[in-house]
Design a protein around this motif. Structure first.
Motif: not given
Length: 398
Positions: A4, A7, A9, A35-36, A145, A193, A195-196, A198, A200
Motif C-alpha cells: 500500500t 497507493g 489499486s 481511490q483514497p 473498511s 478493504q 488498507p494495511e 492492500a 480491496k
C-alpha cells in the motif's frame, strides 16, 4: 515494504479496455472511485485488430452461383478514452464523476464491384456505433473498511449502418442511421478493504439503459427498381445491457499484489430491429442480436521494484456471445495476455502504460446461416484473428 505504500489499486496497471464480446469496449471498472482522498485520472487506448476469413461471392459470369474468396481485414482501428474525478468531501462521504465509452464498434469491409452483375453490386458492410457515458457516484463510508455507493449514468448513443451485396441476401444498398439519443441508468455497489494488507474488493451492478432514437432506413437499387427503393422513419428501441462487476486485489508479499476481475454482461437482451425489413417479413428482422450472455475474467500479478517502478502481468478470457460466424461476429471468445508498467513521478502523480494481446477464437461456421448477424455476411471459414490494445493512464492524488 507494504504494497500500500504507493497507493496501488486494482485497475491502475493495465488499460481498462477490452476487445471483448459483442460491442463492448470498456470493462466499466469503478476502481477510480475507490481511490483514497481526492483523485483525478485520464486514460486512453488504441485498439488494432486483424480480423478476416472467407466468404461467398457471386460469380462474375453467373451471379446466381457463388465462389469462396478471402476477405480483407474488416475491423478498423479505433480510439477510446476515460476521465474520472473523485472527491472525499467528508470523512464519511465521497463523490465521483466517471466518463467512459463502454460500447462501440467500427467495421468497414468491401470487395470490388461485380461489373457484370445486374446492379454492379459490391459485397460490403460499414457499421459504426458509439456510446458515451457520464456517471455520477455518491459513496458512504461508515468506517475505513466499508464503502456503499450508488449513482446515475447519462448515456448517449448513435449508430450508422450500410449493407450491400448479393452474397448478403439483398439486391440493393441498405443504409440506416439514428439521431443521437440519450438515456439514463443507475448503478449500485459495495466495497470492502483492509488498507494495511492492500486488500480491496468491490461488487458493482449497472442497469440497462433504454434508448428510443429516430431510425432512418433507405434501400437503393441500380438500375432503379421501385419495389427496392424504399425509405422508412420510425423510433426503435435499443437497450444497452445490464452488467455485474466483481473486482478483487490483495497483497500476497510486501512487494507483490494479486488482482482479479470478473464481469457478466446481459447481451441476450440486446437487439437492433429493422422496421423497414420487418414490415414485409413474417417475423422481426434483427440487424444485430446476440445468442448468449458474456462472461469475462482477468487474473494478474503486480510486483513493486522500488518506490518509483511497479510492473504487472495478467491473463484474461472471455466466453463470447454464441453467434455464428459473420463479418459482424467473426470470433466468439478470446484469451488475452497483458503487460503493464506504473511509474511514480512524485508522491502525488503517476503514469502507467500497458499493452494487451488478444487471441480471438473462431466462431462456429454455419453454411446456411439465417439469423443473428446474417445480414452482415456469412463467413465460410474464419482466420486466426487477433487484436492488440495499447493503453496509457495518468493519475493525480490531491
Amino acid at each position: 515494504m507494504k504494497a500500500t505504500a504507493f497507493g496501488i489499486s486494482l485497475g491502475i496497471f493495465m488499460p481498462g479496455y477490452l476487445y471483448a464480446a459483442a460491442l463492448e469496449t470498456s470493462n466499466q471498472s469503478i476502481a477510480s472511485f475507490l481511490q483514497p482522498d481526492h483523485y483525478a485520472e485520464f486514460s486512453t487506448a488504441i485498439i488494432k485488430a486483424k480480423i478476416s476469413g472467407k466468404t461467398y461471392r457471386p460469380a462474375s459470369n453467373n451471379p446466381s452461383t457463388s465462389s469462396e474468396i478471402s476477405t480483407q481485414n474488416f475491423a478498423n482501428t479505433f480510439y477510446i478514452s476515460n476521465l474520472a474525478l473523485k472527491l472525499q468531501v467528508h470523512p464519511n462521504w465521497s463523490f465521483g464523476l466517471i466518463y467512459d465509452q463502454p460500447f462501440g464498434t467500427d467495421i468497414g469491409y468491401a470487395l470490388e464491384p461485380i461489373s457484370t452483375s445486374p446492379a454492379d453490386l459490391v459485397n460490403a458492410v460499414d457499421f459504426e456505433l458509439d456510446t458515451h457515458n457520464l456517471t455520477a457516484v455518491f459513496g458512504y463510508q461508515p468506517n475505513l473498511s466499508w464503502n456503499l455507493y450508488s449513482g446515475l449514468s447519462y448515456q448517449t448513443l448513435d449508430t450508422q449502418l450500410k449493407i450491400s451485396g448479393q452474397s448478403m441476401g439483398i439486391l440493393a444498398d441498405y443504409v440506416a442511421d439514428t439521431d443521437q439519443d440519450s438515456g439514463l441508468g443507475w448503478l449500485t455497489g459495495i466495497s470492502y478493504q483492509i488498507p494495511e494488507y492492500a486488500l480491496k474488493t468491490s461488487l458493482t451492478y449497472r442497469s440497462k439503459i433504454r434508448h428510443q432514437p429516430q431510425f432512418y432506413e433507405q434501400t437503393f437499387s441500380t438500375p432503379a427498381i421501385p419495389a427496392l427503393n424504399l425509405s422508412f422513419k420510425q423510433p426503435i428501441n435499443i437497450e444497452t445491457p445490464q452488467s455485474l462487476n466483481f473486482e478483487f486485489q490483495s497483497g500476497i508479499t510486501p512487494r507483490n499484489l494479486l488482482y482479479t476481475s470478473l464481469r457478466w454482461v446481459n447481451w441476450e437482451k440486446f437487439k437492433m430491429i429493422s422496421p423497414l425489413m420487418s414490415s414485409s417479413a413474417p417475423t422481426s428482422v434483427n440487424l444485430v442480436d446476440y445468442q448468449k450472455n458474456q462472461l469475462s475474467a482477468t487474473l494478474g500479478l503486480a510486483h513493486i521494484f522500488n518506490e518509483q517502478w511497479t510492473g504487472a502481468l495478467d491473463i484474461g478470457l472471455d466466453s463470447g456471445i454464441g453467434n455464428p460466424a459473420s463479418t459482424l461476429s467473426p470470433s466468439d471468445d478470446y484469451y488475452s495476455l497483458g503487460v503493464g508498467g506504473f511509474y511514480n513521478l512524485n508522491s502525488n502523480l503517476f503514469i502507467a502504460a500497458g499493452i494487451k494481446y488478444f487471441s480471438l477464437n473462431k466462431a462456429k461456421v454455419e453454411q446456411d446461416q439465417d439469423g443473428s448477424g446474417s445480414l452482415f455476411g456469412v463467413l465460410s471459414s474464419v482466420d486466426n484473428n487477433r487484436a492488440v490494445a495499447y493503453g496509457f493512464k495518468m493519475g493525480y492524488r490531491f
